[in-house]
Design a protein around this motif. Structure first.
Motif, PDB file in Angstrom:
ATOM      1  N   SER A 404       0.818  -1.213   0.000  1.00  0.00           N
ATOM      2  CA  SER A 404       0.000   0.000   0.000  1.00  0.00           C
ATOM      3  C   SER A 404       0.853   1.265   0.000  1.00  0.00           C
ATOM      4  N   SER A 405       1.907   1.280   0.820  1.00  0.00           N
ATOM      5  CA  SER A 405       2.732   2.488   0.922  1.00  0.00           C
ATOM      6  C   SER A 405       3.546   2.728  -0.344  1.00  0.00           C
ATOM      7  N   MET A 406       3.910   1.667  -1.051  1.00  0.00           N
ATOM      8  CA  MET A 406       4.626   1.843  -2.318  1.00  0.00           C
ATOM      9  C   MET A 406       3.729   2.552  -3.333  1.00  0.00           C
ATOM     10  N   PHE A 407       2.469   2.129  -3.385  1.00  0.00           N
ATOM     11  CA  PHE A 407       1.543   2.778  -4.313  1.00  0.00           C
ATOM     12  C   PHE A 407       1.237   4.207  -3.870  1.00  0.00           C
ATOM     13  N   ALA A 408       1.143   4.431  -2.550  1.00  0.00           N
ATOM     14  CA  ALA A 408       0.890   5.788  -2.041  1.00  0.00           C
ATOM     15  C   ALA A 408       2.017   6.734  -2.416  1.00  0.00           C
ATOM     16  N   GLY A 409       3.263   6.251  -2.338  1.00  0.00           N
ATOM     17  CA  GLY A 409       4.390   7.103  -2.691  1.00  0.00           C
ATOM     18  C   GLY A 409       4.520   7.333  -4.178  1.00  0.00           C
TER      19      GLY A 409
END
Length: 630
Positions: A404-409
């Motif tokens: 999730s955080s990879m896509f958020a960044g």
């Protein structure tokens, strides 16, 4: 009025709120009927919502068709069987022959782009954003069938993409096509386009809330009932289609997660920071590869074939990088994949996807980025557990955090990233870790990356993408807040020459003035420019130059409605009347509204300006101290 005393018959008074300067207005018309306008807008909203639901129902069927077509092409390409069931291309027994299959798919996509439409290239969302921002949400109708077919060929022959990107592009094209068939505004067409695109995402993953947030953050660039309601209804319809045509459970099932400790929350946030840093590198490398393809001395039609050849070579050594890879995400979230396979997915999947996407073939972004992020989270979680067993983190949750955080960044679709992970896994205890990790990743991306993986391509073409969604500033201001407290009133019986003499003796600070008749009643508005440019006889009364207003506004009206009214009536000035509608209390001009907006910008930039000034003073002080030391 005599020429010796040009101010003798002039009437110049100050007023404050509640003190009228003219008697009752008899000829002033009422403002437009707000109730009729509100009814029309609500009726229009129902019509647009119905069209969005129709598009969503259609795109749900197209999503099922696309997934089945991908499965069919995959089975034909890697197993030689006509089967619509899912089989991972990683289990093929083709040996070295597997290398040429993605290259063949790339050739077919290149031919479709050359002889069909070049718009099928790319991963869908940036192309939809571009059409919304610069082309009034108009997408060629041919994309509706060319995009899913080309994507099915690219993915079915081993392309490392997800089905969500093509179906988002297809849904957007279908919505835009329907919008072009009817007489609707470009903003309404944008809403239908966004509804079709996000309904496609909801139909693939069964995540309607995340799809709504995706529309807000990447497609609509607004948050209002007229936009959210049709899109929400479309996403609900898409989710219903997912449950009917695919499955009713979570699309990415994983073991149940316990409530994490505070120490674990800190570790998950740290994983979010690392993912945010890596998302910067991913974005840069993808566009570096795209730039490298642009420099190749061959026609762009052959680029997908070259990208496919690289995909095939990587797929020969790392078969799990081939195809959609939703099974890889499920495996990562289970926490049971061998560490070597997780490493392979992290590095080789990224390399395969980056080259394929940079080559301009047709595919998606969401699933590959989440696969890479999930592998990154699993690797970091494994290392942390080995070094700090007392950290209390959960390996499947670490993978979900990385995903999730990879896509958020990479995309800065902050709310979409969090809600997608929750809806796709149905793990409510993951909310707080996801919030911390995605916030950390988003902060890294915001401070260190100007554009995202979604906006870099269109930004290079000079297209600005909105990055904030705020209520209309003008609708938060009332007329009384910007209305000036002095008003020059001119008697209608004064001649043009007398007015010129008056202004020569008393230079005005405004360009518009109220004219009253002999009884003091409102007679019109005088433009200073008309006084000096008019060819009328100077001895004629100034009333011949008065502009008769066809509408008025009240002091409690908001500026947004006033601007809309002035635009409809093609007027740049409007008389302002008291709340009781009986007396004129001022004149509002377009310049006043611009000045109000300008003041707001200056106010917002004050903090930044003060910070810059302080930093400059500190630098000067440091420089001065250095000179003293010398």
């Amino acid at each position: 009025m005599s020429n010796d005393d040009p101010q003798a018959d002039m009437k110049k008074e100050l007023y404050t709120n509640g003190i009228p300067i003219s008697p009752t207005l008899n000829a002033m018309p009422d403002t437009p009927d707000d109730s009729r306008k509100s009814f029309f807008l609500k009726k229009r909203l129902v019509q647009i919502s119905f069209m969005c639901v129709v598009v969503a129902a259609a795109i749900s069927l197209i999503a099922k068709f696309l997934v089945s077509l991908i499965n069919l092409i995959t089975n034909i390409s890697f197993y030689g069987s006509f089967d619509l069931a899912f089989h991972s291309p990683a289990d093929n027994h083709l040996g070295a022959w597997v290398i040429i299959i993605p290259a063949i798919g790339g050739i077919l996509v290149g031919l479709m782009a050359l002889y069909g439409s070049k718009a099928i290239r790319g991963h869908g969302i940036p192309e939809a954003m571009e059409q919304i921002l610069v082309n009034q949400s108009r997408i060629k109708p041919s994309i509706t069938f060319l995009k899913p077919i080309s994507s099915a060929i690219a993915i079915g022959t081993g392309g490392p993409f997800g089905a969500e990107g093509p179906i988002i592009a297809t849904g957007g094209a279908l919505g835009s096509t329907l919008g072009q068939l009817f007489k609707i505004t470009s903003n309404e067409r944008k809403i239908i386009l966004a509804a079709g695109a996000t309904a496609g995402m909801s139909a693939i993953f069964g995540t309607p809330i995340a799809a709504v947030f995706l529309a807000v953050e990447l497609l609509l660039f607004e948050f209002s009932p007229k936009a959210i309601l049709p899109v929400a209804l479309a996403c609900i319809t898409g989710a219903a289609g997912h449950h009917l045509l695919f499955e009713s459970g979570p699309v990415f099932p994983m073991p149940d997660i316990a409530v994490p400790s505070n120490l674990a929350l800190g570790v998950y946030s740290f994983i979010g920071i690392i993912s945010g840093i890596l998302s910067l590198g991913i974005t840069k490398i993808v566009y570096f590869i795209e730039d490298a393809f642009e420099k190749l001395p061959i026609h762009w039609m052959w680029w997908p074939a070259i990208g496919g050849l690289v995909v095939g070579i990587i797929g020969y050594f790392a078969p799990h990088t081939l195809g959609v890879g939703y099974d890889n995400i499920i495996g990562l979230l289970s926490g049971k994949l061998p560490f070597a396979l997780v490493l392979s997915l992290c590095f080789y999947k990224f390399l395969s996807w980056a080259v394929a996407l940079g080559s301009g073939t047709s595919g998606g972004t969401l699933a590959p980025v989440m696969t890479i992020g999930g592998a990154t989270g699993a690797i970091l979680g494994t290392v942390i557990l080995q070094l700090f067993p007392q950290s209390g983190i959960n390996l499947p949750l670490a993978a979900l955090i990385g995903m999730s955080s990879m896509f958020a960044g990479a995309s800065r679709a902050y709310l979409t990233s969090i809600t997608f992970a929750l809806e796709a896994t149905m793990q409510s205890h993951a909310l707080l870790p996801l919030l911390g990790a995605c916030t950390a990743s988003y902060l890294i991306s915001f401070f260190f990356m100007e554009n995202t993986i979604m906006t870099e391509k269109i930004a290079r073409r000079g297209i600005y993408t909105p990055d904030s969604y705020q209520p209309d500033f003008l609708r938060k201001l009332r007329v009384s807040q910007i209305l000036k407290n002095d008003l020059l009133v001119i008697n209608a019986d004064n001649t043009i020459q007398q007015v010129k003499d008056f202004f020569a003796a008393t230079p005005p600070s405004e360009n518009y003035f109220v004219i009253t008749d002999a009884k003091g009643a409102f007679n019109g508005i005088l433009n200073l420019r008309d006084v000096y440019t008019s060819r009328q006889d100077s001895e004629k009364p100034v009333s011949v130059l008065a502009r008769q207003s066809t509408f008025s506004v009240k002091t409690e009206d908001n500026l947004g409605d006033v601007v809309e009214l002035m635009s409809e009536q093609n007027e740049d000035t409007v008389p302002v009347i008291s709340p009781d509608g009986k007396t004129v209390v001022g004149v509002l001009t377009s310049r006043d509204i611009v000045n109000a907006y300008k003041y707001r910008l200056l106010e917002e930039n004050a903090a930044t300006a003060n910070f810059s000034l302080k930093r400059q003073r500190i630098k000067m002080l440091i420089k001065g101290r250095r000179l003293i030391k010398m």
